[in-house]
Motif scaffolding. Structure first.
Motif, PDB file in Angstrom:
ATOM      1  N   MET A  51       0.834  -1.199   0.000  1.00  0.00           N
ATOM      2  CA  MET A  51       0.000   0.000   0.000  1.00  0.00           C
ATOM      3  C   MET A  51       0.875   1.258   0.000  1.00  0.00           C
ATOM      4  N   ARG A  52       1.966   1.225   0.777  1.00  0.00           N
ATOM      5  CA  ARG A  52       2.859   2.381   0.821  1.00  0.00           C
ATOM      6  C   ARG A  52       3.476   2.647  -0.548  1.00  0.00           C
ATOM      7  N   LEU A  53       3.853   1.587  -1.242  1.00  0.00           N
ATOM      8  CA  LEU A  53       4.447   1.751  -2.572  1.00  0.00           C
ATOM      9  C   LEU A  53       3.491   2.490  -3.500  1.00  0.00           C
ATOM     10  N   LEU A  54       2.214   2.129  -3.469  1.00  0.00           N
ATOM     11  CA  LEU A  54       1.239   2.756  -4.351  1.00  0.00           C
ATOM     12  C   LEU A  54       0.973   4.211  -3.949  1.00  0.00           C
ATOM     13  N   VAL A  55       0.867   4.456  -2.648  1.00  0.00           N
ATOM     14  CA  VAL A  55       0.658   5.829  -2.194  1.00  0.00           C
ATOM     15  C   VAL A  55       1.840   6.706  -2.589  1.00  0.00           C
ATOM     16  N   ASP A  56       3.061   6.197  -2.376  1.00  0.00           N
ATOM     17  CA  ASP A  56       4.254   6.968  -2.732  1.00  0.00           C
ATOM     18  C   ASP A  56       4.301   7.237  -4.231  1.00  0.00           C
ATOM     19  N   ARG A  57       3.912   6.251  -5.002  1.00  0.00           N
ATOM     20  CA  ARG A  57       3.952   6.400  -6.461  1.00  0.00           C
ATOM     21  C   ARG A  57       3.012   7.510  -6.926  1.00  0.00           C
ATOM     22  N   GLU A  98       4.054  11.221  -8.432  1.00  0.00           N
ATOM     23  CA  GLU A  98       3.505  11.660  -9.713  1.00  0.00           C
ATOM     24  C   GLU A  98       2.874  13.035  -9.587  1.00  0.00           C
ATOM     25  N   GLU A  99       2.139  13.262  -8.502  1.00  0.00           N
ATOM     26  CA  GLU A  99       1.527  14.568  -8.274  1.00  0.00           C
ATOM     27  C   GLU A  99       2.586  15.649  -8.103  1.00  0.00           C
ATOM     28  N   ALA A 100       3.657  15.300  -7.376  1.00  0.00           N
ATOM     29  CA  ALA A 100       4.729  16.268  -7.165  1.00  0.00           C
ATOM     30  C   ALA A 100       5.414  16.625  -8.485  1.00  0.00           C
TER      31      ALA A 100
END
Length: 345
Positions: A322-328, A332-334
């Motif tokens: 889940m952390r990997l997906l949130v970070d991804r 991307e937003e950044a």
């Protein structure tokens, strides 16, 4: 109706015998395999014209047992409709005449090779056949299933839903609630931080594009539990048998999540083989992230089923995914807000 000719005190129930071949004689009943949630049996019947036939039976008690048998029969019957060469033929489900609180499911018994995991070609040919043949044939055209099915003994809410994002979001909320309950509501700090971001950012980011800009998801029948314990070579060593589905009509790529799970010795070779038979959903560039997203379902439900296996949660098996997906998504937003900044890798 068959007759039970065994020299035993407790014979098969009359309603089971009524579902077996007319005039057959039950000569053997013995346990078949292992199950934490119901009793399973291998029934050998001598046929009146000579020869014999073997059947597989599940039984469970109470209202939960009835629902478990209904889920098994409906899942296997629907899967059999599309890939009969790969699924044991379901025969019936019912309730014992002698014990009205006990329920059963009956199917043909298929001899299988227990120790070998089928190679990618055999494994994925069967999976792709299920998806391709059922694609566009959902009776309602929506996402869901006529009954709530079971992952192990965990109920899966299959209420018919018009959009894939809505359906999968509801399921993930339910699964995470079950995971909390299985661990006695014990707070997991990292999971609590990630959970709102997962629903607010990850699911809209990777599910929304499937149904926007003219794209849509066509429901197909998915098995939803394709770990190696449910896919075995038949005795010919070439064709595979698929069983114990917790079926639903959904996005075909859900079935691919289990192949990414490091718990199983499967991996990229199986995914590559699948894509030879079925096109990747658009947008194709999101396929890897969707695969991680769908893997989460399997990881979370295993944490529900086995709460005392600390590595499934405390070593953050699914939390790390889940952390990997949130970070991804956040990277991307950044990058979009600051094109000069390279995304975190």
């Amino acid at each position: 109706m068959a007759t039970d000719v065994r020299d035993v005190e407790v014979k098969l129930d009359d309603n089971v015998l009524a579902a077996l071949p007319e005039g057959g004689k039950v000569v053997s009943v013995r346990p078949s395999g292992m199950s934490d949630y119901c009793n399973t049996y291998r029934i050998q019947v001598k046929l009146p014209g000579g020869g014999s036939k073997v059947f597989f039976q599940k039984e469970a008690a109470g209202e939960e047992g009835r629902e478990l048998m209904e889920a098994a029969f409906t899942s296997e019957s629907t899967t059999y409709e599309f890939i009969p060469e790969h699924v044991p033929r379901p025969i019936t489900m019912g309730t014992y005449k002698s014990r009205p609180d006990t329920h059963f499911f009956l199917a043909d018994f298929i001899d299988m090779v227990e120790d070998d995991i089928p190679d990618p070609d055999a494994y994925m040919t069967a999976v792709a056949a299920l998806h391709n043949r059922s694609m566009g044939n959902c009776p309602t055209g929506q996402f869901g299933f006529p009954v709530n099915t079971r992952f192990g003994d965990l109920e899966q809410d299959n209420s018919w839903t018009g959009t894939w994002e809505e359906y999968w979001t509801r399921q993930m909320k339910d699964f995470l609630d079950k995971e909390d309950a299985a661990h006695g509501g014990e707070l997991h700090e990292e999971l609590e931080r990630l959970r709102p971001l997962f629903f607010e950012k990850v699911l809209p980011r990777y599910l929304g594009p499937l149904e926007s800009e003219g794209r849509s998801v066509t429901p197909c029948l998915i098995h939803a539990d394709l770990w190696p314990g449910n896919v075995k070579y038949m005795n010919d060593g070439e064709n595979v048998c698929i069983y114990d589905a917790c079926a639903m009509w959904g996005h075909n790529e859900v079935d691919l999540g289990v192949f990414r799970n490091p718990r199983y010795p499967l991996g990229k070779a199986y995914l590559k083989e699948y894509w030879k038979h079925v096109p990747i959903s658009e947008p194709e560039e999101d396929a890897d992230s969707r695969n991680s997203l769908y893997m989460l379902r399997n990881q979370i439900l295993l944490s529900v089923l086995y709460p005392h296996d600390t590595k499934l949660r405390e070593m953050q098996v699914f939390v790390s995914s889940m952390r990997l997906l949130v970070d991804r998504v956040q990277d991307e937003e950044a990058a979009q807000s600051n094109p000069q900044q390279s995304p975190h890798l």
